[in-house]
Write a protein that holds these residues in place. Structure first.
Motif, PDB file in Angstrom:
ATOM      1  N   ARG A 195     -47.306  55.962  69.052  1.00  0.00           N
ATOM      2  CA  ARG A 195     -47.893  54.673  68.646  1.00  0.00           C
ATOM      3  C   ARG A 195     -48.290  54.961  67.353  1.00  0.00           C
ATOM      4  O   ARG A 195     -49.870  55.790  67.443  1.00  0.00           O
ATOM      5  CB  ARG A 195     -49.316  54.422  69.394  1.00  0.00           C
ATOM      6  N   ILE A 196     -48.342  55.488  66.505  1.00  0.00           N
ATOM      7  CA  ILE A 196     -48.812  56.011  65.385  1.00  0.00           C
ATOM      8  C   ILE A 196     -49.381  54.916  63.621  1.00  0.00           C
ATOM      9  O   ILE A 196     -48.400  53.533  63.991  1.00  0.00           O
ATOM     10  CB  ILE A 196     -47.252  56.511  64.088  1.00  0.00           C
ATOM     11  N   TYR A 197     -50.639  55.091  63.741  1.00  0.00           N
ATOM     12  CA  TYR A 197     -51.162  53.575  63.308  1.00  0.00           C
ATOM     13  C   TYR A 197     -50.873  54.280  61.268  1.00  0.00           C
ATOM     14  O   TYR A 197     -51.013  55.041  61.165  1.00  0.00           O
ATOM     15  CB  TYR A 197     -52.561  53.921  62.987  1.00  0.00           C
ATOM     16  N   GLN A 198     -50.567  52.975  60.350  1.00  0.00           N
ATOM     17  CA  GLN A 198     -51.010  53.258  59.445  1.00  0.00           C
ATOM     18  C   GLN A 198     -49.555  54.222  58.423  1.00  0.00           C
ATOM     19  O   GLN A 198     -49.041  54.447  57.540  1.00  0.00           O
ATOM     20  CB  GLN A 198     -52.180  53.936  58.851  1.00  0.00           C
ATOM     21  N   MET A 199     -48.336  54.265  59.500  1.00  0.00           N
ATOM     22  CA  MET A 199     -47.108  54.184  59.412  1.00  0.00           C
ATOM     23  C   MET A 199     -46.215  53.176  58.567  1.00  0.00           C
ATOM     24  O   MET A 199     -45.863  52.371  59.075  1.00  0.00           O
ATOM     25  CB  MET A 199     -46.159  55.128  60.043  1.00  0.00           C
ATOM     26  N   ASN A 200     -46.129  53.604  57.415  1.00  0.00           N
ATOM     27  CA  ASN A 200     -44.829  52.284  56.536  1.00  0.00           C
ATOM     28  C   ASN A 200     -43.894  52.697  56.750  1.00  0.00           C
ATOM     29  O   ASN A 200     -43.368  53.949  55.541  1.00  0.00           O
ATOM     30  CB  ASN A 200     -45.990  52.159  54.986  1.00  0.00           C
ATOM     31  N   LEU A 201     -42.989  52.210  57.771  1.00  0.00           N
ATOM     32  CA  LEU A 201     -41.203  52.137  57.479  1.00  0.00           C
ATOM     33  C   LEU A 201     -40.218  52.004  55.792  1.00  0.00           C
ATOM     34  O   LEU A 201     -39.407  52.319  55.508  1.00  0.00           O
ATOM     35  CB  LEU A 201     -40.658  52.517  58.424  1.00  0.00           C
ATOM     36  N   GLN A 202     -41.392  50.968  55.206  1.00  0.00           N
ATOM     37  CA  GLN A 202     -40.884  50.899  53.701  1.00  0.00           C
ATOM     38  C   GLN A 202     -40.773  52.252  52.543  1.00  0.00           C
ATOM     39  O   GLN A 202     -40.313  51.257  51.769  1.00  0.00           O
ATOM     40  CB  GLN A 202     -41.510  49.434  53.455  1.00  0.00           C
ATOM     41  N   LYS A 203     -41.943  53.022  53.865  1.00  0.00           N
ATOM     42  CA  LYS A 203     -42.089  53.594  52.289  1.00  0.00           C
ATOM     43  C   LYS A 203     -40.692  55.003  53.009  1.00  0.00           C
ATOM     44  O   LYS A 203     -41.332  55.561  53.367  1.00  0.00           O
ATOM     45  CB  LYS A 203     -43.596  54.462  52.858  1.00  0.00           C
ATOM     46  N   GLN A 204     -39.726  55.323  51.025  1.00  0.00           N
ATOM     47  CA  GLN A 204     -39.368  56.382  51.539  1.00  0.00           C
ATOM     48  C   GLN A 204     -39.650  57.964  52.200  1.00  0.00           C
ATOM     49  O   GLN A 204     -39.410  58.383  53.549  1.00  0.00           O
ATOM     50  CB  GLN A 204     -38.587  56.515  50.573  1.00  0.00           C
ATOM     51  N   SER A 205     -40.990  58.311  52.183  1.00  0.00           N
ATOM     52  CA  SER A 205     -41.533  59.325  52.639  1.00  0.00           C
ATOM     53  C   SER A 205     -41.643  59.462  54.568  1.00  0.00           C
ATOM     54  O   SER A 205     -40.996  60.037  54.713  1.00  0.00           O
ATOM     55  CB  SER A 205     -42.897  59.895  52.081  1.00  0.00           C
ATOM     56  N   ASP A 206     -42.386  57.908  54.265  1.00  0.00           N
ATOM     57  CA  ASP A 206     -42.277  57.675  56.318  1.00  0.00           C
ATOM     58  C   ASP A 206     -41.644  57.195  56.603  1.00  0.00           C
ATOM     59  O   ASP A 206     -41.151  58.103  58.347  1.00  0.00           O
ATOM     60  CB  ASP A 206     -43.286  56.507  56.036  1.00  0.00           C
ATOM     61  N   GLN A 207     -40.602  57.030  55.682  1.00  0.00           N
ATOM     62  CA  GLN A 207     -38.947  56.820  56.515  1.00  0.00           C
ATOM     63  C   GLN A 207     -38.824  58.378  57.224  1.00  0.00           C
ATOM     64  O   GLN A 207     -37.969  58.192  58.310  1.00  0.00           O
ATOM     65  CB  GLN A 207     -38.336  55.936  56.130  1.00  0.00           C
TER      66      GLN A 207
END
Length: 983
Positions: free
Chosen positions: A416-428
């Protein structure tokens, strides 16, 4: 260029050099491999005259070839120079010179450094080799960056979403760590498959075994040494440690007793530095020692590399991921192998077989190390929770966090990963990389399973000698020690010295004649047979997804008569005592059994498609799933449950059986013959009475004081569990038939000179064993239980699954007070009864059929072993229905084939491997062929051997079997004629 073996190796050597010098990247390397495999015309023209002198010219041509490919295929267009190598990493570093006096250039220098970091990152990501010194500099820069960020941020989230360049740098480092973790774990757990090569040296000794076990624990557990304490009942501890390689006895004082009492059982724990128990070990300066306390044995694994053990060992995560069984199996294997190898003959092939089994279970478990390391890596950048959960719970979790689920049949793990934004290319990208490497590692595990099955098949083959090489021509696998004749004929070089010096390439192992034959005759991808010195060997390429993976050589050897010749020589000499002869006899019998089965299948193709294949000890039980089901998650094996807990019999309210009123009658004499047929009885009370008559005729009531009421409950309870699944064949009728057949064989035994081998107590055991030998049968085979991951298969570790279940359930019923017919036995008698019953029922395991026959066939002249004889009678009695007169035998065949057909249909519905001999049994011709194979190969030889032992008293039974064989052959022939007429 001809696609010959030598050219393959040279070509891959060239592209490896291009990759090592960074002239091509991994994608371009893959393009060359694929185009080479599919014989791209332009590439073949370039490589047509490949030899040692023109390799530099070939390199230049290959670079230009890649440069001329369309960009979408090439990936990256490069400026190619007519030189040995392009710009190197060292050249790039030399271009950056730091001078504190020129502060105005610091920004430019930092930009150059940043580009250099990206340069290294891209190379590592592509799997390219980096100079170790350069790599160390890169790691220092990376560690400095991480330390700096840690000091500046108090939050678990090291980098905020608002930062731009630092976040990008950290993303690159995270991705690099994920790649390194994947590669390191894969490398560690792939090595164990090569360890068996030490066992293939013709001079295998105890030292070889000892070194092999050390290497195995290093590969699978990341440990340098191991020790164990065995708690004896005589107030002493038996100690073994690999440093001294000796067994010692240590007094068990109160302080040690108190420490042992504090150890958790069946869990991994870490020893404190002041451990009294560890102080008994020779000083080894270990940084860490992990223990496992189970079955009165304390295992200890030691490591000199504390950090490595914590981050890359199953020991560290075993408790969290339920991997204790794997470690217990490993520990017991180490103990038993060390103990046995010290005091008796050992089979290198048997050890190699067990290593493959152990190793594959650890490869499966190693994915949890990857999960753990991924968690540690992601924690550098994100706040993350690691949960063990059920898939159904995910739906109730919040939508603000990102979840990554790693499924497993034992433990399902979720990040369960907090504050990961999959709309950001780096996080994706990080999210995708985690998923990518985990899926890639699962493919690696599946490949290991496939390789293990391949290796195990050839390890058990005594007619084939297999060499498998990788794409560089280095030895990966050897199926058995090289026979002296083959070694001499082909001048093969193979010894432990070559293994330790890593000289196991094909051109080092084989002489020039063999190498030349291979390179001259091997073309395309077809099998080619080559003859040399009147011996045959075959080679083939390994091609996966149009990519060359290596090659293999298979030699064949005729071993006919070898065992008997060796055994005659053994018996003619007086140099060995009886115990050593017995051990050698057992190994020779096993060798002869395997050789017999291999020849049987080779010379009788129909056997593979008949029910006789069910009795083959080498049968591959766990097969690949059908193509249509491989990607369907809903077709995953569903665990089949089989409960052996005692249940109240549904026959509790039927008419009470007054056994006191039972009297032996004239018609009961039929029970003493082989012509008795349970199908003639339609009343359940009459069937119950058969059990009573058999016990009465054998004087068991009087000798062992059976309580009538308990016997009545026992009979009804056995009937209930036999019929609970409504099996057409494995039901109460079958149980009584086997009991009656065993009774008949015992009656015939009484008429021979061997009538004292089985006394009345062992006869009592045999009667009850045969009565309960299939109780609680599921109506499915062991293969089905294993493929379906049933509770029984899991409980009994795929070993004699149903047989162990029947034995356990019989004992369970006997333990129930109202069914306990053994109540008047003393404690010693009860133990012997239970032991004998288990042994008898396990002898009905079909996969042990040929070993049982060979063992009984090679019995000594003064044979007097009641256990072996009881087991053999039990096994022969299991064929009681098939051996009767044709009209009765056919009915039993119809019943068992009905059961097989039901299983075949169910296997198809569930997506499990369908057994060939169960297919189309409704077609008379198919059923006839299956029954002929079964009767000829399995039943008849079994009865012939027993008849010889009983001084020819079963000749009429063999006559019945011959009649039935002829009946089925007529059916098969008649249907063949009808098919020909239709055509």
């Amino acid at each position: 260029m001809n696609q010959q073996l030598g050219s393959y190796v040279k070509f891959f050597h060239i592209i490896r050099e291009l990759g090592d010098s960074f002239q091509i990247d991994s994608k371009q390397k893959q393009i060359l491999k694929v185009n080479f495999t599919i014989k791209d015309k332009k590439l073949m023209t370039i490589l047509n005259d490949l030899n040692d002198e023109d390799q530099e010219e070939i390199k230049f041509s290959l670079l230009n070839y890649l440069n001329e490919l369309p960009k979408e295929k090439q990936g990256v267009s490069r400026q190619m120079k007519r030189t040995r190598s392009s710009i190197t990493d060292v050249d790039l570093i030399k271009g950056i010179q730091f001078d504190e006096t020129k502060s105005h250039d610091s920004v430019t220098d930092m930009e150059k450094a940043f580009k250099l970091i990206n340069h290294f990152y891209n190379k590592k990501k592509e799997g390219q080799t980096i100079n170790p010194k350069i790599n160390q500099i890169f790691e220092n820069i990376r560690n400095l960056f991480i330390q700096n960020e840690s000091q500046q941020n108090q939050s678990p989230i090291l980098l905020t979403k608002g930062s731009s360049s630092p976040t990008m740098d950290m993303n690159l480092l995270i991705e690099s760590d994920l790649l390194d973790s994947y590669k390191n774990i894969k490398f560690q757990f792939a090595n164990y498959m090569k360890s068996h090569l030490l066992l293939m040296d013709e001079n295998v000794s105890y030292t070889t075994i000892f070194n092999l076990l050390r290497e195995l624990t290093k590969n699978l557990l990341n440990c340098d040494h191991f020790s164990f304490f065995n708690l004896n009942s005589n107030s002493e501890l038996e100690l073994y440690q690999t440093k001294t390689d000796i067994f010692d006895q240590i007094p068990l004082d109160q302080s040690i007793t108190n420490e042992i009492a504090s150890f958790p059982q069946n869990k991994i724990f870490r020893f404190p530095l002041n451990s009294i128990l560890c102080s008994k070990l020779d000083s080894m300066n270990y940084l860490s020692s992990y223990g496992l306390y189970s079955n009165n044995i304390i295992f200890i694994y030691h490591s000199k590399q504390n950090k490595q053990l914590d981050s890359g060992s199953i020991l560290k995560i075993a408790n969290d991921y339920q991997l204790i069984d794997e470690l217990k199996n490993m520990s017991m294997f180490l103990i038993h192998t060390i103990q046995n190898a010290k005091v008796q003959f050992f089979s290198p092939l048997s050890i190699a077989d067990m290593i493959l089994d152990l190793g594959i279970s650890f490869v499966r478990a190693s994915k949890f190390i990857l999960i753990e390391q991924m968690y540690n890596i992601l924690s550098q950048m994100f706040k993350i929770d690691k949960l063990q959960t059920d898939q159904q719970e995910i739906s109730i979790w919040d939508s603000e966090s990102v979840y990554i689920v790693f499924k497993d049949y034992q433990v399902t793990v979720c990040f369960r990963i907090y504050q990961m934004n999959l709309q950001k290319q780096s996080d994706q990208r990080i999210y995708s990389e985690v998923k990518h490497y985990y899926e890639k590692y699962l493919r690696f595990i599946r490949e290991c399973f496939d390789k293990s099955a391949f290796y195990k098949f050839f390890l058990r083959s005594n007619d084939s000698l297999v060499f498998e090489f990788d794409k560089s021509g280095h030895l990966l696998f050897l199926s058995r020690p090289i026979p002296k004749q083959i070694k001499s004929n082909f001048n093969i070089q193979f010894n432990s010295h070559m293994i330790h010096n890593n000289q196991l390439s094909y051109n080092k192992i084989f002489d020039q004649n063999v190498v030349s034959n291979i390179e001259n005759y091997l073309q395309d991808h077809n099998w080619k047979t080559m003859k040399d010195n009147e011996k045959q060997y075959e080679i083939f390429l390994k091609i996966e997804e149009k990519t060359y993976k290596g090659f293999a050589l298979i030699f064949t050897e005729n071993t006919k008569g070898w065992v008997k010749k060796q055994f005659k020589q053994l018996e003619s000499g007086n140099q060995l005592d009886s115990k050593i002869k017995a051990k050698i006899r057992k190994q020779l019998i096993q060798h002869e059994t395997i050789n017999f089965v291999n020849k049987l299948e080779e010379n009788n193709p129909d056997v593979k498609n008949s029910v006789a294949s069910l009795y083959m000890p080498l049968q591959q039980l766990i097969l690949k799933r059908t193509k249509s089901n491989q990607t369907n998650q809903q077709d995953q094996p569903k665990i089949q449950k089989s409960d052996i807990e005692f249940k109240k019999s549904k026959f509790a309210n039927i008419e009470e059986l007054d056994l006191n009123e039972f009297q032996l009658e004239n018609q009961d004499d039929l029970i003493d013959t082989f012509d008795f047929n349970i199908m003639d009885l339609t009343n359940q009370k009459e069937k119950h009475r058969v059990v009573w008559v058999i016990l009465k005729k054998n004087a068991i009531f009087d000798d062992f004081h059976l309580p009538y009421e308990n016997l009545q409950n026992f009979i009804k309870e056995i009937e209930y569990h036999y019929n609970i699944n409504n099996n057409p064949y494995h039901n109460y009728d079958h149980g009584i038939t086997v009991m009656q057949t065993a009774h008949y064989f015992c009656k015939e035994l009484e008429q021979t000179s061997k009538n004292t081998i089985i006394d009345n107590f062992n006869k009592f055991i045999l009667m009850i064993s045969s009565f309960g030998h299939d109780v609680g049968h599921t109506g499915r085979t062991n293969v089905f239980e294993i493929n379906s991951l049933s509770d029984l298969a899991i409980r009994y570790h795929d070993k004699s699954v149903l047989e162990q279940h029947h034995a356990a359930l019989t004992i369970q019923i006997l333990k129930y007070p109202q069914c306990n017919i053994l109540i008047n036995l003393n404690q010693t008698q009860f133990r012997n009864f239970r032991k004998g019953l288990i042994s008898n029922i396990l002898s009905t395991d079909m996969t042990e059929h040929f070993t049982l026959l060979k063992d009984f066939e090679n019995r000594p002249k003064n044979f007097n072993d009641s256990k072996i004889l009881s087991g053999y009678i039990m096994h022969a009695s299991d064929f009681g229905g098939a051996g009767k007169r044709s009209n009765i035998s056919v009915k039993w065949s119809q019943r068992v084939n009905q059961e097989f057909s039901i299983q075949y249909k169910l296997e198809g519905e569930l997506g499990y491997p369908q057994q060939p001999y169960m297919k189309d049994l409704h077609i008379p011709q198919v059923m006839a062929k299956s029954e002929v194979g079964f009767l000829k190969v399995i039943v008849r030889p079994c009865y012939v051997l027993l008849s010889e032992f009983l001084e020819g008293r079963l000749k009429h039974c063999i006559g019945y079997i011959d009649d039935t064989i002829q009946y089925w052959e007529k059916i098969g022939k008649k249907n063949e004629e009808q098919q020909q007429q239709k055509q």
